[in-house]
Every structure is written in C-alpha cells, then in structure tokens.
Motif scaffolding. Structure first.
Motif, PDB file in Angstrom:
ATOM      1  N   PHE A 103       6.772   3.939 -20.791  1.00  0.00           N
ATOM      2  CA  PHE A 103       5.951   4.589 -21.800  1.00  0.00           C
ATOM      3  C   PHE A 103       4.575   3.941 -21.901  1.00  0.00           C
ATOM      4  N   LEU A 104       4.067   3.534 -20.755  1.00  0.00           N
ATOM      5  CA  LEU A 104       2.719   2.983 -20.699  1.00  0.00           C
ATOM      6  C   LEU A 104       1.702   4.038 -21.137  1.00  0.00           C
ATOM      7  N   GLY A 105       0.857   3.703 -22.082  1.00  0.00           N
ATOM      8  CA  GLY A 105      -0.158   4.635 -22.570  1.00  0.00           C
ATOM      9  C   GLY A 105       0.285   5.458 -23.763  1.00  0.00           C
ATOM     10  N   PHE A 106       1.556   5.366 -24.167  1.00  0.00           N
ATOM     11  CA  PHE A 106       2.071   6.126 -25.309  1.00  0.00           C
ATOM     12  C   PHE A 106       1.760   5.380 -26.608  1.00  0.00           C
ATOM     13  N   THR A 107       0.491   5.261 -26.922  1.00  0.00           N
ATOM     14  CA  THR A 107       0.073   4.481 -28.090  1.00  0.00           C
ATOM     15  C   THR A 107       0.269   5.231 -29.404  1.00  0.00           C
ATOM     16  N   SER A 124      13.709  -4.389 -29.532  1.00  0.00           N
ATOM     17  CA  SER A 124      13.696  -4.089 -30.963  1.00  0.00           C
ATOM     18  C   SER A 124      12.442  -4.611 -31.644  1.00  0.00           C
ATOM     19  N   SER A 125      11.873  -5.708 -31.130  1.00  0.00           N
ATOM     20  CA  SER A 125      10.685  -6.295 -31.752  1.00  0.00           C
ATOM     21  C   SER A 125       9.458  -5.405 -31.618  1.00  0.00           C
ATOM     22  N   ALA A 126       9.514  -4.412 -30.710  1.00  0.00           N
ATOM     23  CA  ALA A 126       8.363  -3.519 -30.526  1.00  0.00           C
ATOM     24  C   ALA A 126       8.338  -2.385 -31.545  1.00  0.00           C
ATOM     25  N   TRP A 127       9.391  -2.314 -32.401  1.00  0.00           N
ATOM     26  CA  TRP A 127       9.510  -1.218 -33.360  1.00  0.00           C
ATOM     27  C   TRP A 127       9.776  -1.765 -34.757  1.00  0.00           C
ATOM     28  N   GLU A 128       9.320  -1.022 -35.741  1.00  0.00           N
ATOM     29  CA  GLU A 128       9.526  -1.424 -37.126  1.00  0.00           C
ATOM     30  C   GLU A 128      10.967  -1.196 -37.565  1.00  0.00           C
ATOM     31  N   GLY A 141       8.421   3.747 -35.663  1.00  0.00           N
ATOM     32  CA  GLY A 141       7.310   2.914 -36.099  1.00  0.00           C
ATOM     33  C   GLY A 141       6.881   1.898 -35.054  1.00  0.00           C
ATOM     34  N   GLN A 142       6.185   2.348 -34.030  1.00  0.00           N
ATOM     35  CA  GLN A 142       5.752   1.443 -32.963  1.00  0.00           C
ATOM     36  C   GLN A 142       4.806   0.363 -33.521  1.00  0.00           C
ATOM     37  N   ARG A 143       5.121  -0.872 -33.226  1.00  0.00           N
ATOM     38  CA  ARG A 143       4.302  -1.975 -33.700  1.00  0.00           C
ATOM     39  C   ARG A 143       3.147  -2.277 -32.745  1.00  0.00           C
ATOM     40  N   ASN A 144       2.088  -2.842 -33.299  1.00  0.00           N
ATOM     41  CA  ASN A 144       0.950  -3.262 -32.492  1.00  0.00           C
ATOM     42  C   ASN A 144       1.232  -4.674 -31.972  1.00  0.00           C
ATOM     43  N   PRO A 145       1.486  -4.838 -30.673  1.00  0.00           N
ATOM     44  CA  PRO A 145       1.830  -6.165 -30.154  1.00  0.00           C
ATOM     45  C   PRO A 145       0.681  -7.158 -30.192  1.00  0.00           C
ATOM     46  N   CYS A 146      -0.523  -6.679 -30.486  1.00  0.00           N
ATOM     47  CA  CYS A 146      -1.685  -7.572 -30.552  1.00  0.00           C
ATOM     48  C   CYS A 146      -1.825  -8.212 -31.928  1.00  0.00           C
ATOM     49  N   ALA A 161     -10.380  -8.506 -24.855  1.00  0.00           N
ATOM     50  CA  ALA A 161      -9.670  -8.302 -26.116  1.00  0.00           C
ATOM     51  C   ALA A 161      -8.364  -7.572 -25.855  1.00  0.00           C
ATOM     52  N   CYS A 162      -7.342  -7.933 -26.630  1.00  0.00           N
ATOM     53  CA  CYS A 162      -6.032  -7.311 -26.512  1.00  0.00           C
ATOM     54  C   CYS A 162      -6.045  -5.940 -27.178  1.00  0.00           C
ATOM     55  N   ALA A 163      -5.424  -4.946 -26.533  1.00  0.00           N
ATOM     56  CA  ALA A 163      -5.318  -3.595 -27.089  1.00  0.00           C
ATOM     57  C   ALA A 163      -3.913  -3.070 -26.806  1.00  0.00           C
ATOM     58  N   PRO A 164      -3.263  -2.407 -27.773  1.00  0.00           N
ATOM     59  CA  PRO A 164      -1.920  -1.857 -27.536  1.00  0.00           C
ATOM     60  C   PRO A 164      -1.956  -0.781 -26.458  1.00  0.00           C
ATOM     61  N   ASP A 165      -0.907  -0.738 -25.640  1.00  0.00           N
ATOM     62  CA  ASP A 165      -0.867   0.222 -24.533  1.00  0.00           C
ATOM     63  C   ASP A 165       0.515   0.835 -24.377  1.00  0.00           C
ATOM     64  N   GLY A 166       1.252   0.947 -25.485  1.00  0.00           N
ATOM     65  CA  GLY A 166       2.593   1.497 -25.452  1.00  0.00           C
ATOM     66  C   GLY A 166       3.575   0.523 -26.072  1.00  0.00           C
ATOM     67  N   PRO A 167       4.841   0.911 -26.244  1.00  0.00           N
ATOM     68  CA  PRO A 167       5.836   0.043 -26.878  1.00  0.00           C
ATOM     69  C   PRO A 167       5.981  -1.308 -26.181  1.00  0.00           C
ATOM     70  N   GLY A 168       5.562  -2.386 -26.871  1.00  0.00           N
ATOM     71  CA  GLY A 168       5.662  -3.720 -26.294  1.00  0.00           C
ATOM     72  C   GLY A 168       4.686  -4.005 -25.183  1.00  0.00           C
TER      73      GLY A 168
END
Length: 220
Positions: A103-107, A124-128, A141-146, A161-168
């Motif tokens: 799911f790369l890019g599924f922000t 599990s840590s990638a989701w609320e 609830g996808q979390r922002n890993p950054c 800079a870090c930017a979210p790019d999908g789950p985890g």
C-alpha cells in the motif's frame, strides 16, 4: 504509426490505465462491504463497478475499492490506481500475505478490511485501532509514522524531511534547495535540461521502433 502510438501509451503513466482496477472483480459494490457502507453514508458519491467515486470532482477521486470475495490469492497488479482511496475491502479472499509496500502511496487510507488471518500492513502500530469482527480484521485510522517519538527520523539523510507514504511507510523528501542522491546536491534542479534529454531519448526510441516495424511490414 501504430507502433509509435503504442509506445507513447506505454511511456505515459496512466495513459492506458483509467479505472481498470474497478472492474477487476465482476459486479457492483457488495452491500456487505465496508466500502458500500462508507459510500452510502457520504453524500455526493457514485459507484463504478467495484469502486466508489466522488461525484462531480475533476478528476473524479476514487474514494473506495471493494475487492471482497474475488478469489484473490494475491493483490491485483493495478492496485496503485486506487492510491487515493479512503476505504479498501479485501475480505473473503484466500490471501496468504500482504507483501511489504503493498500500500505504498496510500496516504489517504483510513479503513482497510482484510481476512482475519492477515495482519494489518505496517503492523498494529501503524493504525490507531485494529479490531477483528467475524470474517474480517479492520485496520482503522492510519497513523503518521513521522510523528511521535521520532524513531524513523534517522532514516532520512541530512537536508531531507520525513513524509508519510502509506501504512508504516515513509518517504524522505529533499528540502529546498537540495536535490539528488541523499539530497547532497544544492541548487535548483535542472528541470529544462532533464526534460530535454528525456524528450530526445523518448523521440529517438519511438522513431527507431517505428522505422523497424515499417521495414518489417514492407519486407516480403
């Protein structure tokens, strides 16, 4: 000129794509899917095959993708077409695993339903919230890993800079005016030069292919 047209379609991302993923499984949205429930609760949507889209938007944004009960043993190759989706349903499929980066890019993904035997992508840590109900596991609830403890910050080099790019998943984006490998080059990116070289190479390949096909057509 047929070969030339085909080559252009292959070189232009999305030129021959469109909504192929919406027709990967036959029929309309399944009433029991989380995608159907989500779109029914949201005004201004319309269905197209197994997809739910935002009505009137240009381009039309794909909000949900229902691939439940499709006899999938692996994810479809065109899944990236649905990267803007908010809801995806993969339940009731004999999926054995979700490869890393599926799911790369599924922000924008906020709810993903998978068979209960599978873990949520990114863990599990990638989701609320992760819950198991009947025949599905809901990753919500996808979390922002950054954000948070900053454990992933070291993955990005200096001047990035870090930017979210999908789950985890994260992407490291160069900060202006840096660019290039590990963001080590400073100054404006040579866009005109890059586009000029890319255009020249593309045209040369197209002409070479067209000439080759033309000679084959003339030969007895």
């Amino acid at each position: 000129m047929g070969a030339f047209t085909v080559l252009l379609l292959l070189l232009l991302p999305g030129a021959a794509g469109g909504a192929a993923v919406c027709g990967y499984c036959p029929g309309p949205l399944r009433n029991a899917s989380v995608v159907a429930r989500y779109c029914a609760s949201r005004a201004g949507t319309e269905s197209e095959g197994r997809c739910c889209r935002e009505r009137g938007a240009r381009p039309e944004r794909l909000l949900g993708l229902d691939l439940s009960e499709c006899s999938l043993r692996g994810l479809p190759p065109g899944l990236a077409e649905a990267a803007a989706a908010v809801v995806v349903d993969l339940t009731e499929n004999p999926l054995r695993a979700l490869p890393d980066g599926s799911f790369l890019g599924f922000t924008h993904l906020r709810c993903l339903a998978v068979p209960p035997a599978l873990e949520c992508p990114g863990g599990s840590s990638a989701w609320e919230e992760v819950t198991t109900r009947g025949g599905s596991r809901l990753c919500q609830g996808q979390r922002n890993p950054c954000n948070g403890s900053g454990e992933l910050a070291w993955l990005c080099p200096e001047n990035a800079a870090c930017a979210p790019d999908g789950p985890g998943l994260v992407a490291c984006l160069c900060e202006s005016p840096f660019h290039g490998y590990k963001c080590l080059r400073e100054g404006a990116f040579p866009g005109p030069l890059f586009c000029g070289i890319l255009g020249t190479v593309t045209l040369a390949l197209a002409l070479l292919l067209w000439g080759t096909q033309r000679r084959k057509a003339k030969s007895p």
